[in-house]
Scaffold this motif. Sequence first.
Motif, mmCIF file in Angstrom:
data_model
loop_
_atom_site.group_PDB
_atom_site.id
_atom_site.type_symbol
_atom_site.label_atom_id
_atom_site.label_comp_id
_atom_site.label_asym_id
_atom_site.label_seq_id
_atom_site.Cartn_x
_atom_site.Cartn_y
_atom_site.Cartn_z
ATOM 1 N N TRP A 1 47.997 32.653 39.953
ATOM 2 C CA TRP A 1 47.219 33.863 39.621
ATOM 3 C C TRP A 1 48.088 35.119 39.759
ATOM 4 C CZ3 TRP A 1 41.695 34.743 38.792
ATOM 5 C CH2 TRP A 1 40.999 33.564 38.485
ATOM 6 N N LYS A 2 48.921 35.130 40.812
ATOM 7 C CA LYS A 2 49.808 36.282 41.023
ATOM 8 C C LYS A 2 50.778 36.424 39.850
ATOM 9 C CE LYS A 2 53.224 36.278 44.171
ATOM 10 N NZ LYS A 2 53.911 36.318 45.470
ATOM 11 N N GLU A 3 51.365 35.324 39.438
ATOM 12 C CA GLU A 3 52.332 35.328 38.349
ATOM 13 C C GLU A 3 51.704 35.833 37.047
ATOM 14 O OE1 GLU A 3 54.550 31.596 38.335
ATOM 15 O OE2 GLU A 3 54.868 31.897 36.187
ATOM 16 N N GLU A 4 50.404 35.549 36.890
ATOM 17 C CA GLU A 4 49.711 35.965 35.660
ATOM 18 C C GLU A 4 49.111 37.361 35.770
ATOM 19 O OE1 GLU A 4 49.531 34.732 32.617
ATOM 20 O OE2 GLU A 4 50.941 33.164 33.200
ATOM 21 N N GLY A 5 49.381 38.063 36.873
ATOM 22 C CA GLY A 5 48.961 39.464 36.962
ATOM 23 C C GLY A 5 47.697 39.739 37.735
ATOM 24 N N CYS A 6 47.177 38.736 38.442
ATOM 25 C CA CYS A 6 45.981 38.962 39.274
ATOM 26 C C CYS A 6 46.277 40.046 40.316
ATOM 27 C CB CYS A 6 45.623 37.647 39.965
ATOM 28 S SG CYS A 6 44.455 37.795 41.311
ATOM 29 N N ASP A 7 45.287 40.902 40.588
ATOM 30 C CA ASP A 7 45.472 41.949 41.598
ATOM 31 C C ASP A 7 45.331 41.329 42.986
ATOM 32 O OD1 ASP A 7 45.537 44.101 43.239
ATOM 33 O OD2 ASP A 7 43.868 45.179 42.294
ATOM 34 N N ILE A 8 46.465 40.957 43.554
ATOM 35 C CA ILE A 8 46.420 40.261 44.850
ATOM 36 C C ILE A 8 46.270 41.226 46.029
ATOM 37 C CG2 ILE A 8 47.676 38.179 44.141
ATOM 38 C CD1 ILE A 8 50.175 39.599 45.434
ATOM 39 N N THR A 9 46.154 42.526 45.710
ATOM 40 C CA THR A 9 45.926 43.478 46.814
ATOM 41 C C THR A 9 44.449 43.523 47.214
ATOM 42 O OG1 THR A 9 45.508 45.373 45.355
ATOM 43 C CG2 THR A 9 47.805 44.942 45.965
ATOM 44 N N THR A 10 43.598 42.821 46.457
ATOM 45 C CA THR A 10 42.158 42.869 46.756
ATOM 46 C C THR A 10 41.745 41.860 47.827
ATOM 47 O OG1 THR A 10 41.722 41.319 44.956
ATOM 48 C CG2 THR A 10 41.563 43.673 44.438
ATOM 49 N N PHE A 11 42.678 41.021 48.258
ATOM 50 C CA PHE A 11 42.376 40.066 49.336
ATOM 51 C C PHE A 11 43.694 39.702 50.012
ATOM 52 C CE2 PHE A 11 43.403 37.521 45.657
ATOM 53 C CZ PHE A 11 44.128 36.441 46.149
ATOM 54 N N PRO B 1 32.454 40.156 41.086
ATOM 55 C CA PRO B 1 33.252 40.234 42.314
ATOM 56 C C PRO B 1 34.420 41.201 42.152
ATOM 57 C CG PRO B 1 32.724 37.952 41.785
ATOM 58 C CD PRO B 1 32.275 38.772 40.615
ATOM 59 N N ARG B 2 34.709 41.953 43.207
ATOM 60 C CA ARG B 2 35.788 42.947 43.157
ATOM 61 C C ARG B 2 37.154 42.312 43.463
ATOM 62 N NH1 ARG B 2 32.930 48.030 43.390
ATOM 63 N NH2 ARG B 2 30.995 47.462 42.322
ATOM 64 N N THR B 3 37.144 41.014 43.710
ATOM 65 C CA THR B 3 38.386 40.305 43.995
ATOM 66 C C THR B 3 38.332 38.938 43.306
ATOM 67 O OG1 THR B 3 39.586 39.134 45.725
ATOM 68 C CG2 THR B 3 37.300 39.606 46.184
ATOM 69 N N LEU C 1 39.450 36.275 44.669
ATOM 70 C CA LEU C 1 39.453 35.245 45.715
ATOM 71 C C LEU C 1 38.434 34.122 45.469
ATOM 72 C CD1 LEU C 1 40.305 34.098 48.486
ATOM 73 C CD2 LEU C 1 38.762 35.760 49.550
ATOM 74 N N PRO C 2 37.174 34.433 45.132
ATOM 75 C CA PRO C 2 36.213 33.328 44.921
ATOM 76 C C PRO C 2 36.641 32.380 43.796
ATOM 77 C CG PRO C 2 35.058 35.415 45.109
ATOM 78 C CD PRO C 2 36.515 35.739 45.004
ATOM 79 N N TYR C 3 37.252 32.914 42.754
ATOM 80 C CA TYR C 3 37.671 32.075 41.626
ATOM 81 C C TYR C 3 38.862 31.192 42.034
ATOM 82 C CZ TYR C 3 34.806 35.446 39.141
ATOM 83 O OH TYR C 3 33.766 36.230 38.745
ATOM 84 N N ILE C 4 39.761 31.771 42.807
ATOM 85 C CA ILE C 4 40.943 31.009 43.241
ATOM 86 C C ILE C 4 40.513 29.867 44.163
ATOM 87 C CG2 ILE C 4 43.116 31.157 44.546
ATOM 88 C CD1 ILE C 4 43.364 34.068 43.495
ATOM 89 N N LEU C 5 39.611 30.159 45.093
ATOM 90 C CA LEU C 5 39.135 29.104 45.997
ATOM 91 C C LEU C 5 38.380 28.025 45.212
ATOM 92 C CD1 LEU C 5 38.778 27.969 48.868
ATOM 93 C CD2 LEU C 5 36.639 29.247 49.008
ATOM 94 N N HIS C 6 37.534 28.436 44.293
ATOM 95 C CA HIS C 6 36.777 27.461 43.506
ATOM 96 C C HIS C 6 37.719 26.555 42.713
ATOM 97 C CE1 HIS C 6 33.959 25.515 40.929
ATOM 98 N NE2 HIS C 6 34.281 26.200 39.864
ATOM 99 N N GLN C 7 38.736 27.153 42.112
ATOM 100 C CA GLN C 7 39.675 26.333 41.330
ATOM 101 C C GLN C 7 40.450 25.372 42.230
ATOM 102 O OE1 GLN C 7 42.031 28.636 38.582
ATOM 103 N NE2 GLN C 7 40.270 29.022 37.282
ATOM 104 N N ALA C 8 40.809 25.836 43.421
ATOM 105 C CA ALA C 8 41.531 24.965 44.359
ATOM 106 C C ALA C 8 40.645 23.797 44.793
ATOM 107 C CB ALA C 8 41.979 25.777 45.578
ATOM 108 N N ASP C 9 39.373 24.082 45.054
ATOM 109 C CA ASP C 9 38.440 23.045 45.495
ATOM 110 C C ASP C 9 38.210 22.029 44.368
ATOM 111 O OD1 ASP C 9 36.596 21.793 47.190
ATOM 112 O OD2 ASP C 9 34.925 22.995 46.433
ATOM 113 N N MET C 10 38.035 22.541 43.158
ATOM 114 C CA MET C 10 37.790 21.677 41.998
ATOM 115 C C MET C 10 39.026 20.803 41.722
ATOM 116 S SD MET C 10 36.128 23.033 38.462
ATOM 117 C CE MET C 10 37.555 23.983 38.046
ATOM 118 N N MET C 11 40.196 21.423 41.834
ATOM 119 C CA MET C 11 41.454 20.701 41.610
ATOM 120 C C MET C 11 41.594 19.569 42.634
ATOM 121 S SD MET C 11 45.160 22.524 41.734
ATOM 122 C CE MET C 11 46.680 21.669 41.383
ATOM 123 N N ALA C 12 41.321 19.876 43.892
ATOM 124 C CA ALA C 12 41.447 18.866 44.956
ATOM 125 C C ALA C 12 40.461 17.713 44.714
ATOM 126 C CB ALA C 12 41.195 19.514 46.316
ATOM 127 N N ALA C 13 39.213 18.058 44.405
ATOM 128 C CA ALA C 13 38.198 17.018 44.215
ATOM 129 C C ALA C 13 38.531 16.143 43.003
ATOM 130 C CB ALA C 13 36.819 17.657 44.051
#
Length: 256
Positions: free
Chosen positions: A79-89, A188-190, A192-204
């Motif tokens: 997400w960072k590499e693609e330009g996500c605003d990582i200062t929001t979390f 959402p102003r960050t 973070l929820p999308y990144i966590l959801h994708q990580a959880d979905m990827m793991a499952a």
Amino acid sequence: MKLTAEQIQANWEIFLDNIKVHIPGNRGEQLTNFYKRYEERIILMPAAHKKEYHSAFPGGYVDHVNRVVRCALKQYELWKEEGCDITTFTIEELIFSAINHDLGKMGDKDHDAYIPQTDQWRKDKLGEDYMFNKKLAFCSIPDRGLFLLQQHDISYTFNEMIAIQTHDGLYDAANEKYLKTFMPEQKPRTSLPYILHQADMMAARIEFEIEWLPKFSQDSVDKPKNNYTLKTKTSSKSKALNTLSSPGLKNMLDNL
Ligand SMILES: [Fe+2]
């Protein structure tokens, strides 16, 4: 799928190490103390009650959470590499949310949510090695996890609350209020929820591939196996799990 007692023990050490590395200060200590207090319950927990779901075997919960933490860090880089605003979390918020996203699966402070199935028919025909503990009042997994954290005086930020609450994404209709809005100010102003959801979905998804795809090969169909047996030497099983005092878990381990 089965994990050896050594793998279960190693996963537990990684789990505690993730807290040590990523959650600093007093909150990290409180979280470590919380997990050590419930260690004997959490270390053997499955991630689901039904074997068709992901990681529904002894030690499956910790194995899943550790994978979500790894995937979350990798998703963060993407997400960072693609330009996500990582200062929001913060990374701490990301890892805190990943470590605790499924905590509600534990049950409450006195009762396990998943206990060994006592109905042999359901075990044989429906593949339910575990069943929900009816002593627990109904509560969604995110709600129960957040309740457990506050009950043990472990604080969480607004970002962490929303991420844990919505980790199932739109697979849970209750999250529509956060994720299905078209009004910009309500989104959402960050990320973070999308990144966590994708990580959880990827793991499952990966857990499904590890556990189930091999079973679809002809060999596996011809020769069904009981994949839920902990085939370890008694001595090593005892070594890794010698502090168990929960009769339910002991009984479950003896019978698997
Ligand atoms: Fe999960």
